[in-house]
Write an enzyme that holds these catalytic residues in place. Sequence first.
Site, PDB file in Angstrom:
ATOM      1  N   LYS A 163       0.845  -1.209   0.000  1.00 14.24           N
ATOM      2  CA  LYS A 163       0.000   0.000   0.000  1.00 14.24           C
ATOM      3  C   LYS A 163       0.873   1.250   0.000  1.00 14.24           C
ATOM      4  CE  LYS A 163      -3.784  -2.507   2.022  1.00 14.24           C
ATOM      5  NZ  LYS A 163      -4.487  -2.992   3.195  1.00 14.24           N
ATOM      6  N   GLN A 194      -4.849  -1.697   9.223  1.00 12.29           N
ATOM      7  CA  GLN A 194      -4.629  -3.020   8.631  1.00 12.29           C
ATOM      8  C   GLN A 194      -5.238  -4.093   9.525  1.00 12.29           C
ATOM      9  OE1 GLN A 194      -3.204  -3.644   5.551  1.00 12.29           O
ATOM     10  NE2 GLN A 194      -3.882  -5.739   5.929  1.00 12.29           N
ATOM     11  N   ASP A 199     -11.266   2.546   3.337  1.00 11.59           N
ATOM     12  CA  ASP A 199     -11.534   1.109   3.163  1.00 11.59           C
ATOM     13  C   ASP A 199     -13.027   0.846   2.960  1.00 11.59           C
ATOM     14  OD1 ASP A 199      -9.448  -0.681   2.953  1.00 11.59           O
ATOM     15  OD2 ASP A 199      -9.075  -0.761   5.119  1.00 11.59           O
TER      16      ASP A 199
END
Length: 277
Positions: A52, A96, A119
């Site tokens: 990422k 994460q 997200d």
Amino acid sequence: MYQIIDGKRISQEIKDELREKAAALKAQGVERCLAVVQVGSDPASGVYVNNKKKACEYVGIRSLSYQLPEETTQEELLALMRELNGREDVNGILVQLPLPDHIDQDLVLTAIAPEKDVDGFHPVNVGNLSIGRPGYVSCTPAGVIQLLKRSGIEIEGKECVVLGRSNIVGKPMAMLLLRENGTVTVCHSRTKNLKEITRRADILVVAVGKPQFVDGDFIKEGAVVIDVGIHRNQEGKLCGDVDFHSVAPHVSAITPVPGGVGPMTIAMLMANCVQGV
Ligand code: NAP
């Protein structure tokens, strides 16, 4: 002969478009910034976080990295969310997953401001998706829609079957296909006569989390098959939820693993960071 849906090429195309958009924004004095938070040192999570960060660098998004020790308390993590929510220079926050067991994952994800939830996991964004309002959309299913559209595959009016109903893949996938005017059926572990239903699909999206679960018997001739799964088989090779060699002879188009849905997730994360909602 079937078409291979090339996620590597399409994700690169998207990242190149975003790189131009990010440069244009920068020229207007707007810099995008993603805060990436990892708790503990799970090696797989480490690889995802690094990928990422690399994608951010490529696209031209500033990334802030928070690598917190395993012992980080829930309150400390929530305090960091409050700090990042309040920072004007941060427009995206990504935690994460998975988080260590002593931390309530839902509580942390809900603590992210919906307008920074790149997200797309916050209940407000999930709700916006289901009532057709703008909002961040979960990256993997959003990537599947891009794969279909950019491969010239029409969704409108098609029988779409989603195999799996998780909050991060199956459910948002179904909502997105519905938004594109597909006729959508969702299957799960309690579904009866599974193959009868999947054999109706013009577009079958498989997110069942079981290596090579779907074989040729599940497929209508000429269907499009999207394999979201990712696993390592006994020889250590990557494979999906679909048994590619059994399924491919029956389809008109199919995603490979690796190189199908996988690269799209990060590309759509980058899209969320650059484009906002
Ligand atoms: P998950 O949370 O384990 O969900 C699996 C779903 O499949 C559940 O809804 C479950 O039903 C259903 N299911 C399980 N066994 C079944 C059966 N025998 N028949 C019918 N349905 C069954 O998995 P996920 O997080 O959605 O992920 C799915 C796959 O995608 C995994 O392989 C994962 O590694 C992969 N993935 C890839 C990416 C990417 O970037 N490419 C991103 C996320 C996930 P119930 O709800 O009834 O239990």
